[in-house]
Design an enzyme around this catalytic site. Structure first.
Site, PDB file in Angstrom:
ATOM      1  N   LYS A 126     -48.483  57.212 -18.382  1.00 37.32           N
ATOM      2  CA  LYS A 126     -47.692  57.526 -17.145  1.00 37.32           C
ATOM      3  C   LYS A 126     -48.225  56.569 -16.077  1.00 37.32           C
ATOM      4  O   LYS A 126     -49.223  55.750 -16.226  1.00 37.32           O
ATOM      5  CB  LYS A 126     -48.037  58.848 -16.492  1.00 37.32           C
ATOM      6  CG  LYS A 126     -47.070  59.419 -15.613  1.00 37.32           C
ATOM      7  CD  LYS A 126     -45.739  59.934 -16.131  1.00 37.32           C
ATOM      8  CE  LYS A 126     -44.735  60.137 -15.383  1.00 37.32           C
ATOM      9  NZ  LYS A 126     -43.464  60.771 -15.966  1.00 37.32           N
ATOM     10  N   ASP A 166     -38.891  57.593 -13.910  1.00 41.68           N
ATOM     11  CA  ASP A 166     -39.369  58.866 -13.201  1.00 41.68           C
ATOM     12  C   ASP A 166     -38.848  59.183 -12.054  1.00 41.68           C
ATOM     13  O   ASP A 166     -37.815  58.148 -11.630  1.00 41.68           O
ATOM     14  CB  ASP A 166     -40.928  59.114 -13.417  1.00 41.68           C
ATOM     15  CG  ASP A 166     -41.298  60.594 -13.220  1.00 41.68           C
ATOM     16  OD1 ASP A 166     -41.028  61.335 -13.959  1.00 41.68           O
ATOM     17  OD2 ASP A 166     -41.960  60.656 -12.197  1.00 41.68           O
TER      18      ASP A 166
HETATM   19  P1  NDP Z   1     -35.135  61.675  -9.144  1.00 45.25           P
HETATM   20  O1  NDP Z   1     -36.126  60.730  -8.245  1.00 45.25           O
HETATM   21  O2  NDP Z   1     -34.001  61.226  -9.699  1.00 45.25           O
HETATM   22  O3  NDP Z   1     -35.086  63.310  -8.297  1.00 45.25           O
HETATM   23  C1  NDP Z   1     -35.862  63.821  -7.697  1.00 45.25           C
HETATM   24  C2  NDP Z   1     -35.538  64.876  -6.947  1.00 45.25           C
HETATM   25  O4  NDP Z   1     -36.358  65.758  -6.567  1.00 45.25           O
HETATM   26  C3  NDP Z   1     -34.701  64.791  -5.651  1.00 45.25           C
HETATM   27  O5  NDP Z   1     -33.672  65.375  -5.440  1.00 45.25           O
HETATM   28  C4  NDP Z   1     -35.751  64.469  -4.499  1.00 45.25           C
HETATM   29  O6  NDP Z   1     -35.211  64.709  -3.274  1.00 45.25           O
HETATM   30  C5  NDP Z   1     -36.253  65.827  -5.076  1.00 45.25           C
HETATM   31  N1  NDP Z   1     -37.764  65.697  -4.469  1.00 45.25           N
HETATM   32  C6  NDP Z   1     -38.825  64.940  -4.856  1.00 45.25           C
HETATM   33  N2  NDP Z   1     -39.969  65.116  -4.056  1.00 45.25           N
HETATM   34  C7  NDP Z   1     -39.876  66.235  -3.570  1.00 45.25           C
HETATM   35  C8  NDP Z   1     -40.639  66.958  -2.702  1.00 45.25           C
HETATM   36  N3  NDP Z   1     -41.966  66.653  -2.201  1.00 45.25           N
HETATM   37  N4  NDP Z   1     -39.890  68.283  -2.201  1.00 45.25           N
HETATM   38  C9  NDP Z   1     -38.708  68.618  -2.596  1.00 45.25           C
HETATM   39  N5  NDP Z   1     -37.994  67.929  -3.429  1.00 45.25           N
HETATM   40  C10 NDP Z   1     -38.363  66.624  -3.810  1.00 45.25           C
HETATM   41  O7  NDP Z   1     -36.189  62.295 -10.176  1.00 45.25           O
HETATM   42  P2  NDP Z   1     -35.857  62.999 -11.675  1.00 45.25           P
HETATM   43  O8  NDP Z   1     -34.641  63.639 -11.585  1.00 45.25           O
HETATM   44  O9  NDP Z   1     -35.980  61.834 -12.496  1.00 45.25           O
HETATM   45  O10 NDP Z   1     -37.297  63.619 -11.826  1.00 45.25           O
HETATM   46  C11 NDP Z   1     -37.571  64.965 -11.239  1.00 45.25           C
HETATM   47  C12 NDP Z   1     -38.689  65.670 -12.024  1.00 45.25           C
HETATM   48  O11 NDP Z   1     -38.205  65.713 -13.392  1.00 45.25           O
HETATM   49  C13 NDP Z   1     -40.024  64.951 -12.100  1.00 45.25           C
HETATM   50  O12 NDP Z   1     -40.881  66.044 -12.005  1.00 45.25           O
HETATM   51  C14 NDP Z   1     -39.911  64.204 -13.180  1.00 45.25           C
HETATM   52  O13 NDP Z   1     -41.421  64.024 -13.320  1.00 45.25           O
HETATM   53  C15 NDP Z   1     -39.504  65.187 -14.392  1.00 45.25           C
HETATM   54  N6  NDP Z   1     -39.147  64.514 -15.325  1.00 45.25           N
HETATM   55  C16 NDP Z   1     -38.081  63.360 -15.191  1.00 45.25           C
HETATM   56  C17 NDP Z   1     -37.501  62.934 -16.484  1.00 45.25           C
HETATM   57  C18 NDP Z   1     -36.420  62.042 -16.558  1.00 45.25           C
HETATM   58  O14 NDP Z   1     -35.865  61.374 -17.485  1.00 45.25           O
HETATM   59  N7  NDP Z   1     -36.008  61.419 -15.192  1.00 45.25           N
HETATM   60  C19 NDP Z   1     -38.253  63.376 -17.657  1.00 45.25           C
HETATM   61  C20 NDP Z   1     -39.012  64.513 -17.764  1.00 45.25           C
HETATM   62  C21 NDP Z   1     -39.366  65.060 -16.302  1.00 45.25           C
HETATM   63  P3  NDP Z   1     -35.188  63.410  -2.529  1.00 45.25           P
HETATM   64  O15 NDP Z   1     -33.858  62.568  -3.085  1.00 45.25           O
HETATM   65  O16 NDP Z   1     -34.786  63.767  -1.007  1.00 45.25           O
HETATM   66  O17 NDP Z   1     -36.193  62.693  -2.640  1.00 45.25           O
END
Ligand code: NDP
Length: 448
Positions: A126, A166
Site C-alpha cells: 500500500k 484508493d
Molecule cells: P474516494 O476518494 O473515491 O471516496 C471516498 C469517500 O469517502 C468520499 O465520499 C469522501 O468524502 C469520504 N471520506 C473520506 N474521508 C472521510 C472522512 N474522514 N469522514 C467521512 N467521509 C470521508 O475513495 P474510494 O471510494 O476509492 O475508497 C473508499 C474506501 O474504500 C476506502 O477505505 C478505500 O481504502 C476502500 N477501498 C477502495 C477500493 C477502490 O477500488 N477504490 C478498493 C478497496 C477498498 P469527501 O469527498 O468529502 O472526501
C-alpha cells in the site's frame, strides 16, 4: 503467555504510535487463535507471526512540487511493500491529509489477506501521501503526481509492485503517474492498475469494488434464505466504492436511501438517484449539497460530532463505503436496534473493533472489508493479466469473472469459519482463509 499474545504485546510496544496498524493486527491475530493454537510450536519456531506483521520494506520519501503561485510545496510519500509470498506487491495509493505510516501499514497488512482471498497471485502492499487533492487545479495534481512517481518509480514494476487507486487517487491521478513512469523508465508495462481504457485499463475496473461488494452481499443474503429485492440499504461515502455499490444495489432491486461525504450526508427516502450522484461527484467534483438542491426528496444534513449520520435510519443492509473507523459501537447499537439484517464493508476497516464485536454478538451476518471489498483488487489483477497478454476483455467477461470471484470468496470464508467451529463468523473465516494460503507459501519459500 500464548504466542499470539506475545506477538501482539511486542507490536503494541514497538509500534505504539500506529493505532490503526495495531487495530488491524489485533483483529487478524485474535481471529487466528484457533489456527495458531493448534500448531503453536511450529508457528513459533518459524516466527511466522513476527514475519507476517513486519513489512518486507517501508519506503518514505520527500515529494516536492510547485503550486500554481510558483511556491514550492513539500509532501511525504509512502510505499509499504508488506509481503510478496504469493505474487508481486499489489495495493492502492491513498492521497489524503490524514495519511501517515501507521495508516499505510494497516492498509498494507490487510491487503495481504484480501489479495490472498481473491485466489489470484498478488502480494500485499500500500502507499500514498499526505497530499490533499481537494481544491487543487489539474496542473497542481499533475505536478504532484509527476514528482511522486519520479521517486516511486525506483521501487515498482510490472513483476515487482503494481500500485492502484484508493481514496483521492482516481483515473486522473493514475494517468499522470503512468505517464511519468513511462517517461522515466522508457517502459510501456502494466505497472499501475486503474488505467484509462485507451492505455491498458480494464473495463469494469471502475465499477469493480462497489459491484463486487454487492455480488458478495447478494450471495450472503441468498445463503440466508433471503433476497435482495425490496431491501432498504444505507451506504456511507459518495466516492468510487459508494457510487457503484449504490448502482448495483439498485440493479438488484434494493433501495439505497443514504450516501455521505466528509462534511455531511443525504437521506433520500425515494432512493438515491445514481446518475445525479455521479454528475455531482464524478463530473463536478462538488459537495452533496448540490445533490440535495437538485432533488426534492433528498434531505442534506451537516456532519456533527456524536451524531449517527447515515447509521440512524431503519435499514435492512448497511454498507460502510467511506473510510476507516466511521461506524462505531453507538452506530452499531442503533443499527441493530433498528433491525439491520446484514452488514458488509466496502471501505477498509470502517467498523471499529467493538462495533464489529457487537454485530457478531448480536448474530448480524457481518463481512469485513478484506473479503467484501476484494473485488477492486481482484479486477486490478485481471487488468494485470490483460496487460501481460496484451489483450482487452469485454465488460461482460470481466464482470462475470468478478462475480465468480466474489461468490467464491463468500463460500471460502464461510467454509473456513465452519472448519474452525465458528460458523457465521465471516471475520474469522476471512482472516483464516487468507492467512493459510500466504503462510503455506512463506513456509515453502524458507526463511526470507
Ligand atoms: P474516494 O476518494 O473515491 O471516496 C471516498 C469517500 O469517502 C468520499 O465520499 C469522501 O468524502 C469520504 N471520506 C473520506 N474521508 C472521510 C472522512 N474522514 N469522514 C467521512 N467521509 C470521508 O475513495 P474510494 O471510494 O476509492 O475508497 C473508499 C474506501 O474504500 C476506502 O477505505 C478505500 O481504502 C476502500 N477501498 C477502495 C477500493 C477502490 O477500488 N477504490 C478498493 C478497496 C477498498 P469527501 O469527498 O468529502 O472526501
Amino acid at each position: 503467555m500464548s504466542y499470539v499474545d506475545e506477538v501482539l504485546e511486542k507490536i503494541k510496544k514497538r509500534d505504539a504510535d500506529q493505532p490503526e496498524f495495531i487495530q488491524a493486527v489485533t483483529e487478524v491475530l485474535d481471529s487466528l487463535r484457533p489456527v495458531i493454537d493448534k500448531d503453536e510450536q511450529k508457528y513459533r519456531d518459524l516466527a511466522i507471526l513476527e514475519r507476517i506483521t513486519e513489512p518486507d520494506r517501508q519506503i518514505m520519501f520527500r515529494v516536492p512540487w510547485v503550486d500554481d503561485n510558483g511556491k514550492v510545496q513539500v509532501n511525504r510519500g509512502f510505499r509499504v511493500q508488506f509481503n510478496n509470498a504469493i505474487g508481486p506487491y499489489k495495493g492502492g495509493l491513498r492521497l489524503h491529509p490524514s495519511v501517515n505510516l501507521g495508516i499505510i501499514k494497516f492498509l498494507g497488512f490487510e491487503q495481504i489477506f484480501k489479495n490472498s482471498l481473491t485466489t489470484l497471485p498478488i502480494g500485499g502492499g500500500k502507499g500514498g501521501s499526505d497530499f490533499d487533492p481537494k481544491g487543487k487545479s489539474d496542473n497542481e495534481i499533475m505536478k504532484f503526481c509527476q514528482s511522486f512517481m519520479t521517486e516511486l518509480s525506483k521501487y515498482i514494476g510490472a513483476d515487482e509492485d503494481v500500485p492502484a487507486g484508493d481514496i483521492g487517487t482516481g483515473a486522473r491521478e493514475i494517468g499522470f503517474m503512468f505517464g511519468q513512469y513511462k517517461r522515466i523508465k522508457g517502459l510501456y508495462e502494466g505497472v499501475l492498475t486503474g488505467k484509462g481504457l485507451t492505455y491498458g485499463g480494464s473495463l469494469a475496473r471502475t465499477e469493480a469494488t462497489g459491484y463486487g461488494l454487492l455480488y458478495l452481499t447478494e450471495e450472503m443474503v441468498k445463503c440466508h434464505g433471503d433476497k435482495m429485492e425490496g431491501k432498504v440499504v444505507a451506504i456511507s461515502g459518495s466516492g468510487n466504492v459508494a457510487i457503484y455499490a449504490c448502482q448495483k444495489a439498485q440493479q438488484l432491486g434494493a433501495k439505497v436511501v443514504t450516501v455521505s461525504d466528509s462534511t455531511g450526508w443525504i437521506y433520500d427516502p425515494e432512493g438515491i438517484d445514481v446518475e445525479l450522484l455521479k454528475e455531482v461527484k464524478e463530473v463536478k467534483r462538488a459537495r452533496l449539497t448540490e445533490y440535495a438542491s437538485a432533488r426534492k426528496s433528498a434531505e442534506y444534513h451537516e456532519k456533527k460530532n456524536g451524531e449517527h449520520g447515515v447509521w440512524q435510519y431503519k435499514v435492512d443492509i448497511a454498507l460502510p463505503c467511506a473510510t476507516q473507523n466511521e461506524l462505531d459501537l453507538e452506530d452499531a447499537k442503533m443499527l441493530v436496534a433498528n433491525g439491520v439484517k446484514y452488514v458488509a464493508e466496502g471501505a477498509n476497516m470502517p467498523t471499529t473493533l467493538d462495533a464489529t464485536k457487537y454485530f457478531l454478538d448480536n448474530k448480524v451476518p457481518f463481512v469485513g472489508g478484506k473479503a467484501a471489498n476484494a473485488g477492486g483488487v481482484a479486477t486490478s489483477a485481471l487488468e494485470m493479466s490483460q496487460n501481460s497478454e496484451r489483450l482487452s476483455w469485454s465488460f461482460e467477461e470481466v464482470d462475470s469473472k468478478l462475480k465468480n470471484i466474489m461468490v467464491g470468496i463468500y463460500h471460502n470464508i464461510d467454509d473456513a469459519a465452519k472448519e474452525y467451529g465458528m460458523e457465521g463468523n465471516y471475520v474469522a473465516g476471512a482472516n483464516i482463509a487468507g492467512f493459510k494460503k500466504v503462510v503455506e507459501a512463506m513456509i515453502a519459500q524458507g526463511v526470507c
